[in-house]
Design an enzyme around this catalytic site. Structure first.
Site, mmCIF file in Angstrom:
data_model
loop_
_atom_site.group_PDB
_atom_site.id
_atom_site.type_symbol
_atom_site.label_atom_id
_atom_site.label_comp_id
_atom_site.label_asym_id
_atom_site.label_seq_id
_atom_site.Cartn_x
_atom_site.Cartn_y
_atom_site.Cartn_z
ATOM 1 C CD GLU A 145 2.386 -13.803 11.331
ATOM 2 O OE1 GLU A 145 1.410 -13.437 12.020
ATOM 3 O OE2 GLU A 145 2.517 -13.492 10.125
ATOM 4 C CD GLU A 168 1.558 -16.032 6.987
ATOM 5 O OE1 GLU A 168 0.975 -14.924 7.093
ATOM 6 O OE2 GLU A 168 1.442 -16.940 7.816
#
Length: 501
Positions: free
Chosen positions: A187, A301
């Protein structure tokens, strides 16, 4: 395999959810199913990989017990976690002259433990060792305080990645490691990366890291950008194409409770139950329109919305099934975050059932989500189309049918019992049927936990009791009547129906 408990009152239990009469009263959804209709491949993309916190946790026996338990119901192939380069693993140091010193002892224990349990690593290359960090104080607010700084020396970063990758190939062999995935960072579009400018500096890190991995062997698979909220994909693919940077797969993240603005850059009214797969469709389109239109998409995810502790409840089963229905054909792997509540982003978990991500609560207690994965694992590998938003129909070897049906009610809603009628063609009109379900009374450990007094630290005996009491009963048996089956599903029921040929 799922563990079942026997029941002397199976008939009464069965009547509570399943009735074989058409005189149910109220509206019914009628679903026509032709067992001989053209099917499409239905790979179990939702159970190929799970996420699981950070690397050091894998050395705990509690983690490994959860991994083995989840593998019994999902038989996943890969596991992903953060922070293989965290200082707590001791990977990187420097001598008095500033020369790199590598130590892969704990890395070996991490990966040895996975492989011994039949699971391969999905290697997330992160975070920055303190002595290699441009800013040693760039610590993320998570409890384990990972460093999110760029490297002080890209040359030393290159050397670390090359040594790390070569060590894996030397230890496990290229035939094994070539079946793994290498994902660059986590991320980087949010606070897990503080390079400036954020995107440009990450792309530089990616280019170096991907080339480092490929320098060890061209057979190794590397990808990214592992972004939050399905971001940067178009820019990332343009960058890799323009600069001839290796990329073997695209990875990104998206959760049901991510905002519409973050996922799509709009103010549309998109229900949470649709956001993950709408985002997956967006990303799949970006890949298709890029210079590398056939790259696999790995959603590394995701999870359902987490309001009102919903991830510990029976809501997760229907929400999972609904996501599987929508995302079919869009992603190659859909990695649920996480397999276990052995998890410390906010520090040690104080008690079971605090709304965390995993399939098993603190102490190894099976949540409804654990049983939901076990039911959906039994779906076939060929899917039959149908118009319902509440059903997945699959074919099994020998001409039978395995069907998932659910009644999804969001955590802030009450909902009502829903009735559906399955009209089955090209199977015997009185075919044998088995039904299993997860609902308020089945596979729902929260009821037993409350009766036990909500213990803060359940003993081993209490955990065993909770898992025994929540275990699904043996499949309930009935038959089609004139080729039809009528179901009554209470709010947030997930049912698995098998129709024998």
């Amino acid at each position: 395999m799922l563990r079942f408990r026997s029941s002397q009152t199976i008939g009464l239990i069965f009547v509570a959810i399943l009735t074989m009469t058409a005189q149910l009263g109220g509206a019914q959804e009628r679903i026509d199913i032709d067992a001989q209709a053209q099917s499409t491949p239905f790979p179990h993309y939702w159970e190929q990989m799970f996420g699981s916190g950070r690397a050091i946790l894998t050395l705990r026996e509690s983690y490994r017990e959860d991994l083995r338990a989840v593998k019994q119901v999902a038989d996943f192939k890969y596991v992903r976690f953060h922070a293989i380069f965290h200082d707590e693993l001791g990977v990187y140091n420097e001598d008095e002259h500033g020369n790199p010193v590598y130590n892969f002892s704990y890395v070996d224990q991490v990966y040895d433990g996975l492989l011994k349990n039949g699971v391969k690593p999905f290697v997330e290359i992160s975070f920055m060792p303190k002595k290699l960090a441009f800013n040693p104080d760039a610590l993320h607010p998570f409890w384990y305080k990972q460093n999110v700084s760029p490297p002080k020396s890209m040359e030393k970063w290159d050397d670390l990645v090359k040594h790390f990758t070569q060590h894996l190939v030397d230890r496990y062999g290229i035939e094994e490691v070539s079946t793994w995935y290498f994902e660059v960072w986590n991320e980087p579009n949010i606070d897990f990366w503080n390079g400036i400018p954020r995107q440009k500096s990450y792309f530089e890190l990616y280019a170096h890291t991907a080339r480092d991995v490929k320098s060890v062997s061209s057979r190794l698979r590397v990808g990214g950008p592992a972004t939050a909220a399905a971001s940067w994909i178009g820019d990332f693919l343009k960058f890799t194409a323009d600069n001839r940077v290796p990329v073997d797969f695209v990875s990104t993240h998206g959760y049901a409770d991510d905002s519409v603005e973050d996922l799509f850059g709009t103010n549309e009214d998109i229900p949470m139950d649709e956001r993950v797969c709408r985002a997956a469709a967006k990303v799949a389109g970006e890949i298709k329109s890029s210079g590398s239109p056939n790259l696999p998409l790995i959603w590394s995810e995701w999870n359902v919305q987490g309001t009102s502790g919903s991830r510990d409840t029976t809501f997760l089963g229907p929400a999972l099934a609904n996501t599987i229905r929508q995302c079919d054909g869009m992603v190659n792997m859909l990695s649920f975050w996480t397999l276990s509540d052995v998890f410390e982003e906010g520090g040690p978990i104080a008690k079971p059932f605090v709304g965390m991500f995993g399939l098993r609560a603190k102490g190894g207690i099976n949540k409804p989500s654990y049983y939901a994965y076990g039911l959906l694992h039994q779906l076939g590998n060929e899917r039959l189309a149908n118009a319902s938003k509440n059903v997945i129909v699959t074919k099994t070897q020998g001409g039978g049918l395995t069907i998932a049906a659910w009644n999804l009610v969001d955590p802030d809603q009450h909902g009502t019992t829903q009735k559906i009628s399955l009209n089955c063609l090209h199977v015997p009109a009185n075919a044998r049927v088995t039904v299993q379900r997860i609902d308020a009374e089945h596979g729902n450990v929260l009821k037993s936990y409350a009766k036990m007094g909500d213990p803060l630290d359940p003993s081993e005996a209490q955990v065993e009791q909770l898992n025994r009491e929540s275990a699904l009963p043996v499949p309930e048996e009935t038959r089609l009547q004139g080729g039809e089956l009528h179901l009554s599903l209470t709010p947030n029921t997930l049912a698995l129906i098998k129709i024998q040929p």
